[in-house]
Design a protein around this motif. Structure first.
Motif, PDB file in Angstrom:
ATOM      1  N   ALA A 109       3.223  -0.869  11.834  1.00  0.00           N
ATOM      2  CA  ALA A 109       3.136  -0.341  10.471  1.00  0.00           C
ATOM      3  C   ALA A 109       4.500  -0.329   9.788  1.00  0.00           C
ATOM      4  N   ALA A 110       4.469  -0.163   8.453  1.00  0.00           N
ATOM      5  CA  ALA A 110       5.721  -0.040   7.705  1.00  0.00           C
ATOM      6  C   ALA A 110       6.400   1.293   7.997  1.00  0.00           C
ATOM      7  N   GLY A 160      10.124   2.978   6.430  1.00  0.00           N
ATOM      8  CA  GLY A 160      10.120   1.700   5.724  1.00  0.00           C
ATOM      9  C   GLY A 160       9.863   1.879   4.241  1.00  0.00           C
ATOM     10  N   ILE A 161       8.877   2.715   3.927  1.00  0.00           N
ATOM     11  CA  ILE A 161       8.560   2.970   2.515  1.00  0.00           C
ATOM     12  C   ILE A 161       9.717   3.695   1.837  1.00  0.00           C
ATOM     13  N   GLY A 169       0.804  -1.212   0.000  1.00  0.00           N
ATOM     14  CA  GLY A 169       0.000   0.000   0.000  1.00  0.00           C
ATOM     15  C   GLY A 169       0.836   1.259   0.000  1.00  0.00           C
ATOM     16  N   GLY A 170       1.875   1.287   0.830  1.00  0.00           N
ATOM     17  CA  GLY A 170       2.728   2.470   0.921  1.00  0.00           C
ATOM     18  C   GLY A 170       3.500   2.742  -0.352  1.00  0.00           C
ATOM     19  N   GLY A 204       3.904   5.380  -6.365  1.00  0.00           N
ATOM     20  CA  GLY A 204       3.990   5.027  -7.779  1.00  0.00           C
ATOM     21  C   GLY A 204       4.706   3.726  -8.068  1.00  0.00           C
ATOM     22  N   ILE A 205       4.990   2.940  -7.033  1.00  0.00           N
ATOM     23  CA  ILE A 205       5.651   1.646  -7.229  1.00  0.00           C
ATOM     24  C   ILE A 205       4.626   0.545  -6.976  1.00  0.00           C
ATOM     25  N   LYS A 206       4.211  -0.129  -8.020  1.00  0.00           N
ATOM     26  CA  LYS A 206       3.188  -1.164  -7.899  1.00  0.00           C
ATOM     27  C   LYS A 206       3.854  -2.520  -7.660  1.00  0.00           C
ATOM     28  N   ILE A 207       3.484  -3.144  -6.574  1.00  0.00           N
ATOM     29  CA  ILE A 207       3.975  -4.490  -6.268  1.00  0.00           C
ATOM     30  C   ILE A 207       2.897  -5.216  -5.475  1.00  0.00           C
TER      31      ILE A 207
END
Length: 714
Positions: free
Chosen positions: A232-233, A237-238, A202-203, A208-211
């Protein structure tokens, strides 16, 4: 077939015994690996540029100088120009470089311009804070409070409170991230191994990074403290994963100690003015309170006053103060230590005004406790009083010794839910007799590995050494986050279900060779045997050899039939107060606690001991001190943010409530409940020693001397 219900007390080889933690040798020898210990080939170091302002609009960010510095490989912006930062220490940009020192220098080289905005960082009451920062959350009325006070023979009024503290994790927040094509691996210091992939997916999507989450592997074998702050991340983390993606190299980013204390933990404060009314015999009849507190930029929820005792006539109002100190994070038993301090302190002050022993006062009002809990509290108070020698040591306020060092006793009671979280488990029995238990949970240092080992071994009739426990990796069956004292109860039941399922498959394989049906067999003492006839048996290895080349896999989920919720505990403290220096010394602390069926008495006692130690810390030492003129934290380090040392703890006596009346409730969480009462019990003990209430925690020498200076000592 084997029954999945918990075995009776007379048919348990391991459950309910005193068993040492299986990870003890690794941790005590330094071999246990934490996220901080992970170093990947070609790894870069990440550092962040943070806000100097408590509240400001970012007008300009210039990273050009940082990008040109030697060794710098990547830069990402976390809060772009034009947006606001809402607390000092908020992350604005991050860099990755080939050494930690170069990363730090590059982060310092990022130029950020601000337009300062109004802010509040102090722990003010609603009137002082002003309407801009005050948000009324609750106004609760029950019965007729005005009439209740008219019926009261005695009333007592007081002010009570405790400040914002930080979580103070010894292993700071952070992670190592590494991309391999479209897959991401994260070595995260977390309380949420199974849920962390979704956090990252989600983060990163927002950047803009889809995974997809199933392309993210999360690993964490050990964590150096979380206490509710590592679900949480998080921003870092993000940003770390972005830098790793940008540079094509692994990146490690762990928070510095000052950053950790400024932004990664904030237990909300709570303060209250309380008025209580009672009959001459001690019967509580009325409660009136106005409370407030801050959890940072968002409110931390409303407390429920009065705590535990359901007084017939109540008026309770609560206001949240929104401050620019960073966001609140769940701290063990959210809001309960605050409610316990305020309620139990007010009640002991009323008992003192009635000239009653507070133990007698509490027992007098047990009819105001939830009906199914009153008996447990009465039993716990009786045991605690005996362990403390309460009736011999207790004295009316301020009537202890005649010297300058005064002794006193105080007490408190608490409650918590503790229903087990949702977890899935897999138990694999191999043809060679080896057994693996796989679960995507985490061990926060509470003994979760040991508990899973015990339940599996008990179910299969094996020694602990016959089972290997695998956790801390989201490749295993998903399990809930460790929060709210939910883990040990949840994983115990899912493990029991999975192990029982695997065992039943094994019994079906073995039954023909013993000439009986599978439902006449049991696993016990390293054998598969006919129930009631141990002479008809085969060894565990002989039984597993009948599997041929195929292992057996049993799966299980959390089962409500094996657990419940709702625990209670009482604590008593004995302190010494030096009336010349104001120093409070813990002498003895007694904790009596129930948590349903205890899987391992030793690890349960350890959890209570740890909670009480944490309680001594927040009662006597901890406070996050904020400076209104600068908007910054004044003590973001371990020199001036005080914790108790080992010599400050005193004697702690723990008694677990077990046996009939408790075991049949099944498993219930334990980690948080015992941390609720120490603040109240210690504060009450100080009041008993010196004859007057020190209204605010921590009970530092200056606060003790301040009340004594007003002539407080009887």
């Amino acid at each position: 077939m084997a029954d999945y219900h918990w075995p009776p007390a007379d048919h348990r080889a391991l459950i309910g015994k005193r068993i040492k933690r299986i990870d003890g040798p690794q941790k005590s020898s330094g071999r246990a690996k934490y996220s901080y210990d992970i170093n990947r080939p070609g790894m870069l170091w990440g550092k962040m540029a943070t806000s100097d302002h408590a509240h400001a609009k970012i007008t300009k960010i210039d990273t050009s100088e940082a990008e040109k510095m030697p060794g710098v490989k990547g830069v990402v912006i976390i809060v772009p120009e034009g947006q606001e930062v809402r607390w000092a220490g908020q992350e604005i940009a991050a860099v990755a470089a080939d050494t930690e020192e170069r990363a730090e220098e590059a982060a310092d080289a990022i130029k950020i311009a601000y337009e300062p905005l109004p802010y509040l960082v102090t722990d003010a009451d609603p009137q002082t804070a002003g309407s801009q920062y005050a948000k009324q959350l609750e106004q609760h009325v029950a019965g007729n409070p005005d009439q209740g006070f008219q019926q009261a023979d005695v009333t007592s009024e007081g002010h009570y409170g405790l400040p914002v503290i930080t979580h103070c994790c010894l292993e700071s927040h952070g992670q190592v991230t590494e991309w391999n094509g479209d897959n991401l691996t994260v070595w995260e210091s977390t309380q949420n191994v199974s849920g962390m992939a979704g956090e990252y997916a989600g983060g990163l999507s927002q950047q803009g990074i889809k995974i997809p989450a199933n392309n993210i592997r999360v690993i964490m074998q050990n964590v150096g403290g979380g206490f509710g702050s590592k679900f949480a991340a998080d921003t870092w983390g993000i940003a770390c994963a972005q830098l790793s993606k940008q540079t094509g190299r692994p990146v490690k980013m762990m928070l510095e100690r000052d950053h950790e204390l400024m932004v990664a933990g904030c237990r909300p404060s709570m303060h209250a003015r309380v008025k209580l009314g009672a009959k001459r015999d001690g019967t509580l009849v009325a409660w009136d309170s106005e409370s407030w507190g801050t959890g940072g930029v968002n409110d931390a929820g409303a407390p429920q006053f009065p705590y535990i005792l359901q007084v017939p006539n109540v008026r309770a109002k609560h206001t949240a103060i929104l401050t620019n100190i960073g966001p609140a994070r769940a701290w063990r038993a959210p809001n309960h230590p605050q409610m316990a301090l305020i309620s139990n302190s007010a009640m002991e002050d009323l008992a003192a005004k009635l000239n009653m022993d507070p133990l007698d006062f509490m027992l007098k009002n047990m009819n105001l406790v939830q009906p199914d809990r009153a008996k447990s509290y009465q039993e716990e108070f009786t045991i605690a009083a005996k362990l403390m020698d309460w009736k011999t040591k207790w004295h009316p306020r301020g009537q202890g010794s005649s010297g300058t060092v005064k002794r006193g006793l105080g007490l408190s009671l608490h409650t918590w839910g503790g229903r087990g979280n949702l977890s899935n488990c897999q138990v694999v029995i191999h043809p060679d007799g080896s057994v693996e238990t796989n679960i995507g949970s985490q061990d926060l240092g509470t003994g979760t590995r040991t508990v899973i080992n015990i339940v599996t071994a008990e179910t299969l009739g094996l020694p602990l050494s016959g089972v290997k426990v695998n956790l801390g990796d989201n490749k295993y069956p998903p399990a809930g986050a460790s929060g709210g004292s939910t883990t040990v109860s949840g994983v115990s039941t899912s493990t029991r279900m999975a192990a029982t399922g695997a065992l039943n498959d094994l019994l079906a394989k073995v039954a023909p060779s013993l000439g009986v049906s599978a439902d006449q067999l049991e696993a016990w003492n390293g054998k598969i045997q006919v129930k009631g006839d141990p002479s008809k048996s085969i060894t565990w290895k002989q039984a597993c050899a009948k599997l041929g080349a195929t292992s057996i896999t049993g799966t299980g989920r959390t089962n409500n039939a094996l657990m419940s919720s709702g625990v209670g505990g009482v604590q008593m403290s004995e302190v010494e107060v030096d009336t010349e220096t104001g120093i409070v010394r813990m002498v003895k602390h007694v904790a009596v606690q129930d948590c349903g069926l205890v899987i391992d008495v030793k690890t349960a006692e350890s959890q209570v001991l740890g909670a009480c130690i944490m309680g001594v810390c927040y009662a006597l030492y901890e406070e996050k001190i904020m400076d209104q003129p600068t908007g910054r934290c004044l003590n973001p380090n371990m020199e001036f943010y005080k914790l108790a040392g080992i010599g400050d703890i005193g004697e702690i006596v723990v008694h677990m409530m077990t046996g009939p009346g408790y075991d049949e409730r099944g498993t219930i969480g334990l980690g948080e409940p015992p941390v609720i009462s120490p603040g109240a019990a210690i504060s009450n003990a100080v009041a008993n020693a010196i004859g007057v209430r020190v209204p605010e925690l921590p009970l530092t020498p200056d606060r003790v001397l301040a009340v004594l200076g007003k002539g407080g000592m009887a």
